[in-house]
Design a protein around this motif. Structure first.
Motif, PDB file in Angstrom:
ATOM      1  N   SER A  86      41.000  35.364  40.717  1.00 49.92           N
ATOM      2  CA  SER A  86      42.149  34.727  41.358  1.00 49.92           C
ATOM      3  C   SER A  86      43.356  35.651  41.387  1.00 49.92           C
ATOM      4  CB  SER A  86      42.501  33.414  40.649  1.00 49.92           C
ATOM      5  OG  SER A  86      42.889  33.636  39.308  1.00 49.92           O
ATOM      6  N   GLU A  87      43.540  36.432  40.317  1.00 48.24           N
ATOM      7  CA  GLU A  87      44.664  37.373  40.320  1.00 48.24           C
ATOM      8  C   GLU A  87      44.434  38.478  41.338  1.00 48.24           C
ATOM      9  OE1 GLU A  87      47.278  40.288  37.420  1.00 48.24           O
ATOM     10  OE2 GLU A  87      46.028  38.724  36.545  1.00 48.24           O
ATOM     11  N   ALA A  88      43.218  39.012  41.374  1.00 46.71           N
ATOM     12  CA  ALA A  88      42.903  40.069  42.341  1.00 46.71           C
ATOM     13  C   ALA A  88      43.030  39.555  43.777  1.00 46.71           C
ATOM     14  CB  ALA A  88      41.492  40.603  42.095  1.00 46.71           C
ATOM     15  N   LEU A  89      42.607  38.313  44.012  1.00 44.97           N
ATOM     16  CA  LEU A  89      42.703  37.735  45.348  1.00 44.97           C
ATOM     17  C   LEU A  89      44.161  37.619  45.785  1.00 44.97           C
ATOM     18  CD1 LEU A  89      41.109  36.422  47.713  1.00 44.97           C
ATOM     19  CD2 LEU A  89      41.455  34.221  46.554  1.00 44.97           C
ATOM     20  N   SER A  90      45.017  37.144  44.879  1.00 48.06           N
ATOM     21  CA  SER A  90      46.442  37.016  45.215  1.00 48.06           C
ATOM     22  C   SER A  90      47.057  38.374  45.524  1.00 48.06           C
ATOM     23  CB  SER A  90      47.188  36.351  44.049  1.00 48.06           C
ATOM     24  OG  SER A  90      46.743  35.040  43.835  1.00 48.06           O
ATOM     25  N   ARG A  91      46.727  39.371  44.719  1.00 46.63           N
ATOM     26  CA  ARG A  91      47.263  40.723  44.948  1.00 46.63           C
ATOM     27  C   ARG A  91      46.757  41.288  46.278  1.00 46.63           C
ATOM     28  NH1 ARG A  91      46.979  44.383  39.506  1.00 46.63           N
ATOM     29  NH2 ARG A  91      47.530  42.808  37.950  1.00 46.63           N
ATOM     30  N   THR A  92      45.496  40.995  46.598  1.00 47.68           N
ATOM     31  CA  THR A  92      44.920  41.533  47.829  1.00 47.68           C
ATOM     32  C   THR A  92      45.596  40.935  49.058  1.00 47.68           C
ATOM     33  OG1 THR A  92      42.796  41.808  46.687  1.00 47.68           O
ATOM     34  CG2 THR A  92      42.774  41.980  49.091  1.00 47.68           C
ATOM     35  N   TRP A  93      45.975  39.653  48.988  1.00 48.05           N
ATOM     36  CA  TRP A  93      46.693  39.055  50.112  1.00 48.05           C
ATOM     37  C   TRP A  93      48.044  39.736  50.310  1.00 48.05           C
ATOM     38  CZ3 TRP A  93      44.473  36.919  53.854  1.00 48.05           C
ATOM     39  CH2 TRP A  93      43.403  36.038  53.704  1.00 48.05           C
ATOM     40  N   VAL A  94      48.732  40.035  49.208  1.00 52.88           N
ATOM     41  CA  VAL A  94      50.002  40.758  49.325  1.00 52.88           C
ATOM     42  C   VAL A  94      49.768  42.108  49.982  1.00 52.88           C
ATOM     43  CG1 VAL A  94      51.886  41.841  48.032  1.00 52.88           C
ATOM     44  CG2 VAL A  94      51.039  39.589  47.338  1.00 52.88           C
ATOM     45  N   ASP A 125      40.845  47.059  39.419  1.00 50.60           N
ATOM     46  CA  ASP A 125      42.194  47.374  38.939  1.00 50.60           C
ATOM     47  C   ASP A 125      42.659  46.341  37.917  1.00 50.60           C
ATOM     48  OD1 ASP A 125      42.268  49.527  40.640  1.00 50.60           O
ATOM     49  OD2 ASP A 125      43.512  48.559  42.161  1.00 50.60           O
ATOM     50  N   VAL A 126      42.428  45.067  38.213  1.00 49.97           N
ATOM     51  CA  VAL A 126      42.849  43.994  37.311  1.00 49.97           C
ATOM     52  C   VAL A 126      42.106  44.093  35.983  1.00 49.97           C
ATOM     53  CG1 VAL A 126      42.879  41.486  36.943  1.00 49.97           C
ATOM     54  CG2 VAL A 126      43.525  42.430  39.169  1.00 49.97           C
ATOM     55  N   ILE A 179      48.422  30.024  45.377  1.00 54.54           N
ATOM     56  CA  ILE A 179      47.692  28.831  44.948  1.00 54.54           C
ATOM     57  C   ILE A 179      46.363  29.159  44.265  1.00 54.54           C
ATOM     58  CG2 ILE A 179      48.750  27.311  46.646  1.00 54.54           C
ATOM     59  CD1 ILE A 179      46.273  27.566  48.366  1.00 54.54           C
ATOM     60  N   ASN A 180      45.812  30.336  44.509  1.00 56.66           N
ATOM     61  CA  ASN A 180      44.562  30.707  43.851  1.00 56.66           C
ATOM     62  C   ASN A 180      44.779  31.427  42.534  1.00 56.66           C
ATOM     63  OD1 ASN A 180      42.399  29.837  45.757  1.00 56.66           O
ATOM     64  ND2 ASN A 180      43.556  31.116  47.148  1.00 56.66           N
ATOM     65  N   CYS A 181      46.031  31.611  42.174  1.00 56.82           N
ATOM     66  CA  CYS A 181      46.362  32.232  40.889  1.00 56.82           C
ATOM     67  C   CYS A 181      46.623  31.090  39.900  1.00 56.82           C
ATOM     68  CB  CYS A 181      47.592  33.130  41.042  1.00 56.82           C
ATOM     69  SG  CYS A 181      47.930  34.133  39.602  1.00 56.82           S
ATOM     70  N   ARG A 182      45.613  30.724  39.112  1.00 54.74           N
ATOM     71  CA  ARG A 182      45.668  29.544  38.258  1.00 54.74           C
ATOM     72  C   ARG A 182      45.502  29.908  36.791  1.00 54.74           C
ATOM     73  NH1 ARG A 182      44.463  25.159  41.729  1.00 54.74           N
ATOM     74  NH2 ARG A 182      43.719  25.846  43.767  1.00 54.74           N
ATOM     75  N   MET A 183      45.986  29.031  35.929  1.00 50.34           N
ATOM     76  CA  MET A 183      45.734  29.189  34.501  1.00 50.34           C
ATOM     77  C   MET A 183      44.266  28.873  34.234  1.00 50.34           C
ATOM     78  SD  MET A 183      49.087  27.624  32.557  1.00 50.34           S
ATOM     79  CE  MET A 183      48.592  28.432  31.015  1.00 50.34           C
ATOM     80  N   GLN A 184      43.593  29.737  33.515  1.00 49.33           N
ATOM     81  CA  GLN A 184      42.153  29.591  33.326  1.00 49.33           C
ATOM     82  C   GLN A 184      41.804  28.256  32.661  1.00 49.33           C
ATOM     83  OE1 GLN A 184      40.370  32.880  31.273  1.00 49.33           O
ATOM     84  NE2 GLN A 184      38.297  32.289  31.815  1.00 49.33           N
TER      85      GLN A 184
END
Length: 242
Positions: A86-94, A125-126, A179-184
């Motif tokens: 989710s963190e990688a996905l959010s960064r990739t959108w940016v 990277d993450v 929205i895809n960057c969530r607390m595990q």
């Protein structure tokens, strides 16, 4: 009105989707049609021109993002930890929105293929960053932890409320980043929800309490603070002008 004698059918579909919300909604429900567009070089080139060579690229950019989601072709990470993914996905959108006009070549790959290639690299990277962060945390005194996190810059006092409203619009208008960057351990808590909550409290009172916010979501204050600092604020800062 699209001239079907001159313009290919797929480009006519895209023109209609850009100009008419009903046609846009209809297109986004047709997965196979979207995949055909993604694989069609002239259609990709036409969309690329709407984003990078027109004065109003936002509608075309939103359409591409929605088509990518609707295509179901975005890589889902396989066995990667959901938290890392989710963190990688959010960064990739940016990265995608910032570099689309400068590094993408519509003749070489579809938007989704280009996105997925970067997503897989971003996941690595993450993973590396988290391993490095964990080593640093284990080797650093506890009272140094707060100095590691980078907050968004504080608004200027004379533009406090205006800046807060501008920031709220940024967060609301870029849901795909947050929205895809969530607390595990609390998947109902995502960065968009938290940032909107924090900004609204700041706009009303000028300050906020980690304990109060954590209590509302049933989360440990230290876990919530760490999540916001290391993930939500990091994404948010990338949206702010230098």
């Amino acid at each position: 009105m699209c001239n079907k004698i001159i313009a290919p059918p797929l480009i006519c579909l895209l023109q209609a989707a850009l100009n008419n919300p009903i046609e846009r909604s209809r297109l986004l429900q047709q997965q196979e049609q979207i995949r055909e567009i993604m694989n069609d070089i002239p259609a990709r080139e036409w969309l690329f021109e709407q984003i990078c060579q027109t004065d109003d690229p936002n509608q075309a950019k939103k359409l591409i993002i929605h088509m990518m989601w609707s295509s179901k072709l975005i890589w889902h990470g396989g066995g990667i930890s959901p938290d890392v993914y989710s963190e990688a996905l959010s960064r990739t959108w940016v990265w995608f929105t910032e570099h689309l006009c400068y590094r993408y070549n519509p003749a070489q790959a579809s938007f989704v293929t280009w996105f997925n290639q970067r997503l897989k690299g971003m996941i690595q990277d993450v993973i590396r960053e988290r391993a490095k962060e964990e080593r640093r945390r284990l080797n650093s005194p506890a009272d140094e932890e707060d100095n590691e996190w980078i907050y968004p810059p504080a608004p200027e006092p004379d533009r406090w409320h205006e800046t807060i409203q501008e920031w709220l619009e940024l967060v609301r208008n870029n849901p795909h980043l947050f929205i895809n960057c969530r607390m595990q351990s609390h998947p109902n808590v995502n960065c968009q929800v938290l940032l909107i909550h924090i900004l609204k409290v700041l706009g009303d009172s000028g300050e906020f309490s980690w304990n109060a916010i954590a209590q509302e979501y049933g989360v440990e204050p230290s876990a919530l603070r760490r999540f916001c600092r290391t993930r939500c604020f990091r994404i948010f800062r990338q949206l702010l002008p230098e």
